[in-house]
Scaffold this active site. Structure first.
Site, PDB file in Angstrom:
ATOM      1  CG  ASP A 297      60.833  49.461   3.188  1.00 56.74           C
ATOM      2  OD1 ASP A 297      59.630  49.155   3.322  1.00 56.74           O
ATOM      3  OD2 ASP A 297      61.258  50.637   3.277  1.00 56.74           O
TER       4      ASP A 297
ATOM      5  CE1 TYR B 294      60.092  57.724   2.624  1.00 57.57           C
ATOM      6  CE2 TYR B 294      61.678  57.181   4.322  1.00 57.57           C
ATOM      7  CZ  TYR B 294      60.652  57.967   3.857  1.00 57.57           C
ATOM      8  OH  TYR B 294      60.202  59.000   4.629  1.00 57.57           O
TER       9      TYR B 294
ATOM     10  CE  LYS C 122      54.596  56.210   4.659  1.00 52.52           C
ATOM     11  NZ  LYS C 122      55.904  55.848   4.149  1.00 52.52           N
TER      12      LYS C 122
ATOM     13  NE  ARG D 141      62.037  53.658  28.267  1.00 51.74           N
ATOM     14  CZ  ARG D 141      62.907  53.014  29.066  1.00 51.74           C
ATOM     15  NH1 ARG D 141      63.549  51.946  28.635  1.00 51.74           N
ATOM     16  NH2 ARG D 141      63.145  53.451  30.290  1.00 51.74           N
TER      17      ARG D 141
END
Ligand SMILES: *Cc1c(COP(=O)(O)O)cnc(C)c1O
Length: 374
Positions: free
Chosen positions: A171, A99, A196, A47
Site C-alpha cells: 500500500d 490502514y 489521497k 465498465r
C-alpha cells in the site's frame, strides 16, 4: 534522454482527437462497432474500459514502473480486488499497524469466505517469516504505516515473501510513487487510495493497483475489476489525471512543511512523542532514508495527557481541518481513536497530522498558539 516521471505525467495523459490541450471527458457508456463489426479503438462498454480510465491507468503504470495498472472506485475497492484473487483456505499476512480498513475488510467480509490472516510487526523481518504458513498466499505491506509511521524494509520483506512464492502487495498511498517505488524493491503489486495524494484536493474517491508484470495475476485482477464493477467514473479519472500532474511539486512542499512542523513539535514540552520518519530519533529513520526520496507529509504525535488534551489541541487549531482523510492540499488533524469506534487500537492521546500546502510559518504559528491553551 529518457524523460522524468514529472514531465511524462504532464504530457502523456492526452487524448487529443482535437487540438484541445486538456483531455475531454468521455461520458459514453458504450462504443460503436464498425462496418466489419469490430471495435476500432478496442473499447466496448465503460465498465470494462473507457478512454479516461485507460489514460489514468497508463499514467499510474508509468509512475510506479509497472507493466500495467487498474483503476478502481476507491482504495477499499482496490484492496478488495486483491483479496478476491484468494480462495477459501488461503492465509494473508498483514501489518499490525495498517490502514484500519484493510484488516477490517478481511475480518468482516473475507473471513466468511474462509480466508484467514495474521497481523505482524513488519519492522521485524523475523516476525514476518514466523507468521508465514504453508497456506500463506499474500503478504501485505504498508509503509510508512498508519497511524504510527512504522517503516518496513520493503526489499528485505519482499525477498522473504518471494522465497516462499508469496505475492507481495505494498500500500503506497502515503509514500506515493514520487517518494517510494515498491515494484523496484521486489513487490508484485502496488495499491493506492488515490483519494489521497494522487487526487490531492480532497474531491475525488479512487483506488488503484499497479502490477509489476502483465501476468496471470494482472489478468485475474482485470476480470475482477470489470466483472465486479467497482470502477471509477470518467470524471473521477479525469480529476485524478489532473491531480497527478502536480503530484511532484505538492509532495516536495508538503514533505518540507511536515519536516519543519515535526521538528517543532518534537521539541515542544506539551508533546510526548512525534512519529515522523524524517526525525533521526525515529526507529525507522535509516530504512526510510534508504527507500524513500523524502520522509513524506504525514506524522502523528502523542499529546502529554489523554484524550481530552488531544481533542483540545485538535479543536483549538484554526488552519488544520478536524476531518478524517489525508493527502489534500489543506492540513488535517485527526483523533484516530474516535474514528476507530468502540475498541480503538490507537492510543487516546494520539493525533495524526496530514500536512498541506499552506505557508509553513502560518502552520507553525497556529500550532504554537493552540499549544498554549492546552
Ligand atoms: C484511505 C486509505 C485507504 C482506503 O482508501 P479509500 O479510498 O478510503 O477507500 C487505504 N490505505 C491507506 C493507507 C489509506 O490512507
Amino acid at each position: 534522454m529518457k524523460r522524468h516521471p514529472e514531465t511524462r505525467a504532464i504530457h502523456e495523459a492526452n487524448l487529443s482527437a482535437t487540438s484541445a490541450v486538456v483531455p475531454p471527458i468521455y461520458l459514453s457508456t458504450t462504443f460503436e462497432r464498425n462496418f466489419d463489426y469490430e471495435l476500432p479503438d478496442g473499447f466496448l462498454y465503460s465498465r470494462a474500459d473507457n478512454p479516461n480510465r485507460q489514460q489514468l491507468e497508463r499514467t499510474l503504470a508509468m509512475l510506479e514502473g509497472g507493466e500495467t495498472a487498474l483503476a478502481f472506485s476507491s482504495g477499499q475497492a482496490a484492496t478488495s480486488a486483491v483479496f478476491q484473487t484468494l480462495q477459501s483456505g488461503d492465509h494473508v499476512v498483514v501489518p499490525d499497524d495498517a490502514y484500519y480498513g484493510t484488516s477490517l475488510l478481511l475480518e468482516t467480509l473475507f473471513k466468511g469466505f474462509g480466508i484467514t490472516f495474521s497481523k505482524v510487526n513488519m519492522t521485524d523481518p523475523g516476525a514476518v517469516e514466523r507468521a508465514i504458513t504453508s497456506a500463506t498466499k499474500l503478504l501485505w505491506i504498508e509503509t510508512p504505516s498508519n497511524p504510527l509511521l512504522k517503516i518496513t524494509d520493503i526489499e528485505v520483506v519482499a525477498s522473504i515473501a518471494k522465497s516462499y512464492g508469496i505475492v507481495t502487495v505494498a500500500d503506497n498511498t502515503w509514500g506515493t510513487p514520487l517518494l517510494q517505488r515498491p515494484l523496484d524493491l521486489g513487490c508484485d503489486l502496488v495499491m493506492h487510495s488515490s483519494t489521497k495524494y494522487l487526487g490531492g484536493h480532497s474531491d475525488v474517491m479512487g483506488g488503484a493497483l499497479i502490477c509489476k508484470e502483465n501476468s496471470g495475476l494482472a489478468g485475474r485482477l482485470r476480470q475482477i475489476q470489470a466483472l465486479g464493477g467497482a470502477v471509477p467514473s470518467p470524471f473521477d479519472c479525469w480529476l485524478l489525471i489532473r491531480g497527478i500532474k502536480t503530484l511532484a511539486v505538492r509532495m516536495k512542499q508538503q514533505a518540507s512543511n511536515a519536516g519543519a512542523l515535526a521538528e517543532f513539535l518534537n521539541n515542544h514540552p506539551a508533546i510526548e512523542q512525534v512519529h515522523y520518519p524524517g526525525l533521526s530519533t525515529h526507529p525507522g529513520f535509516a530504512v526510510a532514508s534508504k527507500q524513500m526520496e523524502l520522509p513524506g507529509a504525514m506524522f502523528s504525535v502523542h499529546v502529554r495527557g489523554g484524550k481530552s488534551e488531544a481533542i483540545r489541541l485538535a479543536t483549538r487549531l484554526e488552519l488544520f481541518r478536524t476531518a478524517t482523510s489525508l493527502g489534500g492540499i489543506e492540513s488535517f488533524v485527526e483523533h484516530r481513536a474516535t474514528y476507530e469506534g468502540d475498541n480503538p487500537v490507537t492510543p487516546q492521546n494520539l493525533l495524526r497530522f496530514s500536512i498541506g500546502l499552506e505557508h509553513v510559518d502560518d502552520l507553525l504559528d497556529d500550532l504554537a498558539r493552540a499549544l498554549t491553551v492546552l
